[in-house]
Design a protein around this motif. Structure first.
Motif, PDB file in Angstrom:
ATOM      1  N   THR A  20     -11.040   2.530  -2.406  1.00 40.45           N
ATOM      2  CA  THR A  20      -9.970   2.338  -1.435  1.00 40.45           C
ATOM      3  C   THR A  20     -10.474   2.694  -0.034  1.00 40.45           C
ATOM      4  OG1 THR A  20      -9.134   4.607  -1.765  1.00 40.45           O
ATOM      5  CG2 THR A  20      -8.162   2.846  -3.114  1.00 40.45           C
ATOM      6  N   VAL A  21      -9.720   2.228   0.962  1.00 34.61           N
ATOM      7  CA  VAL A  21     -10.036   2.494   2.367  1.00 34.61           C
ATOM      8  C   VAL A  21      -8.783   3.034   3.053  1.00 34.61           C
ATOM      9  CG1 VAL A  21     -10.533   1.367   4.589  1.00 34.61           C
ATOM     10  CG2 VAL A  21     -11.911   0.845   2.600  1.00 34.61           C
ATOM     11  N   GLN A  25     -15.284   3.596   5.402  1.00 34.16           N
ATOM     12  CA  GLN A  25     -15.887   4.197   4.216  1.00 34.16           C
ATOM     13  C   GLN A  25     -15.002   3.941   3.007  1.00 34.16           C
ATOM     14  OE1 GLN A  25     -16.525   8.398   4.479  1.00 34.16           O
ATOM     15  NE2 GLN A  25     -17.701   8.508   2.589  1.00 34.16           N
ATOM     16  N   ILE A  26     -15.604   3.479   1.919  1.00 31.93           N
ATOM     17  CA  ILE A  26     -14.878   3.215   0.685  1.00 31.93           C
ATOM     18  C   ILE A  26     -14.976   4.452  -0.203  1.00 31.93           C
ATOM     19  CG2 ILE A  26     -14.730   1.755  -1.362  1.00 31.93           C
ATOM     20  CD1 ILE A  26     -15.903  -0.512   0.264  1.00 31.93           C
ATOM     21  N   SER A  27     -13.832   4.934  -0.674  1.00 28.10           N
ATOM     22  CA  SER A  27     -13.798   6.139  -1.498  1.00 28.10           C
ATOM     23  C   SER A  27     -14.266   5.838  -2.919  1.00 28.10           C
ATOM     24  CB  SER A  27     -12.377   6.699  -1.525  1.00 28.10           C
ATOM     25  OG  SER A  27     -11.527   5.838  -2.255  1.00 28.10           O
ATOM     26  N   ASP A  28     -14.366   6.887  -3.721  1.00 26.80           N
ATOM     27  CA  ASP A  28     -14.752   6.722  -5.128  1.00 26.80           C
ATOM     28  C   ASP A  28     -13.725   5.902  -5.893  1.00 26.80           C
ATOM     29  OD1 ASP A  28     -16.979   8.235  -4.616  1.00 26.80           O
ATOM     30  OD2 ASP A  28     -16.082  10.113  -5.307  1.00 26.80           O
ATOM     31  N   ALA A  68       0.846  -1.201   0.000  1.00 25.48           N
ATOM     32  CA  ALA A  68       0.000   0.000   0.000  1.00 25.48           C
ATOM     33  C   ALA A  68       0.875   1.242   0.000  1.00 25.48           C
ATOM     34  CB  ALA A  68      -0.921   0.004   1.221  1.00 25.48           C
ATOM     35  N   ASN A  69       0.329   2.310  -0.518  1.00 26.64           N
ATOM     36  CA  ASN A  69       0.995   3.611  -0.488  1.00 26.64           C
ATOM     37  C   ASN A  69       0.297   4.508   0.524  1.00 26.64           C
ATOM     38  OD1 ASN A  69       2.868   2.984  -2.578  1.00 26.64           O
ATOM     39  ND2 ASN A  69       1.291   3.384  -4.106  1.00 26.64           N
ATOM     40  N   PHE A 120      -6.605  -1.001  -1.230  1.00 29.49           N
ATOM     41  CA  PHE A 120      -7.665  -1.273  -2.198  1.00 29.49           C
ATOM     42  C   PHE A 120      -8.747  -2.171  -1.600  1.00 29.49           C
ATOM     43  CE2 PHE A 120      -4.194  -0.093  -5.090  1.00 29.49           C
ATOM     44  CZ  PHE A 120      -4.871   0.842  -5.867  1.00 29.49           C
ATOM     45  N   GLU A 121      -9.939  -2.032  -2.164  1.00 32.90           N
ATOM     46  CA  GLU A 121     -11.119  -2.728  -1.655  1.00 32.90           C
ATOM     47  C   GLU A 121     -10.922  -4.244  -1.594  1.00 32.90           C
ATOM     48  OE1 GLU A 121     -15.890  -3.009  -2.775  1.00 32.90           O
ATOM     49  OE2 GLU A 121     -14.457  -2.161  -4.192  1.00 32.90           O
TER      50      GLU A 121
END
Length: 380
Positions: free
Chosen positions: A274-275, A268-271, A66-67, A234-235
């Protein structure tokens, strides 16, 4: 005569057709294939230092890459603003300055500051008179000497004065006015603003003599003792996440690894699907600053997998490969897939039908064989 001409013509056409049939058709030459066999001479074998081994079973941590970036919690990032419109009288802060909690960061002055203190003292002096008048009218009202209306008016005037004085007191406290000194009649021409935390100045947005409004951010101070890593996951990897999982990360343009642990997982998952994952650092480091970008690996568990030493794996045209022994002096390059790496070993996904027990793999000297293979290709 006609018969002879027709016969000659037929013989000529037949002979042309026979010659055409006899001419061989040239077949397209097959394209040269890239060789995957490296053959060594006895002398080259001695130089290469070939060491053979087997694919081993190793316990290697599976990771989520992850970044993210370093950040601080809201209570560790402070913006200093003026409580009212004023002029900057003095400040010694520069970007990067270290300040302690309670240290003066800026001095302000304005005529309205003096007027506010004056209003307080005037209302306070009126309070004594209004209080005395209220008590007097209260006694007269008990004896039915005065009208009830007069008593009620005296009471209202006194309570209004108390409310006004209380409001002015709270305003002056927000301005850091010394109320004991003011009650003694000492009016301050300037006020000081103090740092609410210990930390470093990251932004300076004013200068001496400038007029500032309450909405202006004069300084930004950050406490780096509570830095954390804010990762973007990522999801698809969310089900693998758990609290307290170990995290390894490196900063941009650095190879040094630091460690942290998962503290919070966003809900909450972004557009971008990602979390956000909040990680606490295992060790505080004053050299780190908020906003630094990083690459992290979240360890999601250990598993027994097929593995080889890192030196056994080479890259050929962006494809990981290994060498297997065909004989003492012949070695074949075989493409594989790589998994996770840890402590000098890398998980390998081998081709279907690979004989793990009966195949010897080059664990040292693979780069020599690869160089030999490339030299042969160049010569061809």
């Amino acid at each position: 005569m006609k018969y002879l001409i027709y016969s000659a013509l037929i013989l000529f056409l037949f002979s042309c057709g026979s010659k055409a049939e006899k001419e061989p058709v040239k077949e397209a030459e097959p394209e040269a294939e890239t060789s995957t066999i490296a053959t060594l001479t006895p002398a080259q074998f001695q130089t290469a230092g070939i060491v053979l081994g087997n694919v081993e079973k190793k316990q290697i941590s599976s990771n989520i890459k992850a970044n993210g970036k370093l950040d601080v919690p809201p209570q560790s990032l402070i913006s200093v603003s003026a409580p009212f419109g004023a002029f900057i009288k003095n400040t010694e802060l520069l970007q990067g300055s270290f300040v302690r909690k309670g240290q003066i960061v800026v001095s302000l002055q304005h005529p309205d500051l003096i007027q506010l203190q004056q209003d307080y003292l005037e209302n306070k002096s009126q309070q004594e008179y209004l209080q005395a008048e209220y008590k007097r009218q209260e006694e007269l009202a008990k004896e039915n000497v005065n009208a009830q209306k007069v008593f009620q008016q005296a009471k209202a005037n006194y309570q209004t004065a108390l409310a006004r004085i209380k409001g002015l007191q709270e305003k002056l406290k927000l301005l850091n006015i010394d109320m004991k000194a003011l009650d003694a009649g000492n009016i301050q021409s300037t006020i000081n603003l103090y740092s609410p935390i210990t930390g470093y100045v990251t932004a300076v947005n004013t200068n001496i003599g400038a007029y500032v409004n309450p909405s202006d951010k004069l300084f930004e101070i950050v406490n780096t003792e509570h830095l954390h890593a804010e990762l973007t996951v990522f999801e698809k990897d969310i089900p693998k996440l758990k609290l307290e999982q170990r995290v390894r990360f490196t900063l941009a343009n650095e190879t040094k690894q630091r460690t942290a642990s998962v503290h919070l997982i966003g809900r909450q998952i972004s557009d971008e699907r990602t979390v956000r994952v909040h990680c606490h650092l295992d060790r505080e480091d004053r050299e780190l600053l908020p906003g630094m970008y990083l690459t992290a690996w979240i360890e999601t568990g250990n598993a027994m997998v097929n593995a080889l030493p890192d030196d056994a794996i080479i890259q050929f045209e962006d494809k990981p490969c290994i060498f297997i022994a065909k004989s003492k002096y012949q070695y074949e390059m075989v493409p594989i897939e790589k998994g996770n790496s840890e402590l000098g070993y890398t998980e390998v996904i081998l081709p279907q039908g690979f004989d793990i027990a009966g195949t010897k793999v080059v664990v040292k000297g693979a780069y020599f064989l690869f160089a030999k293979l490339r030299n042969v290709e160049e010569e061809e």
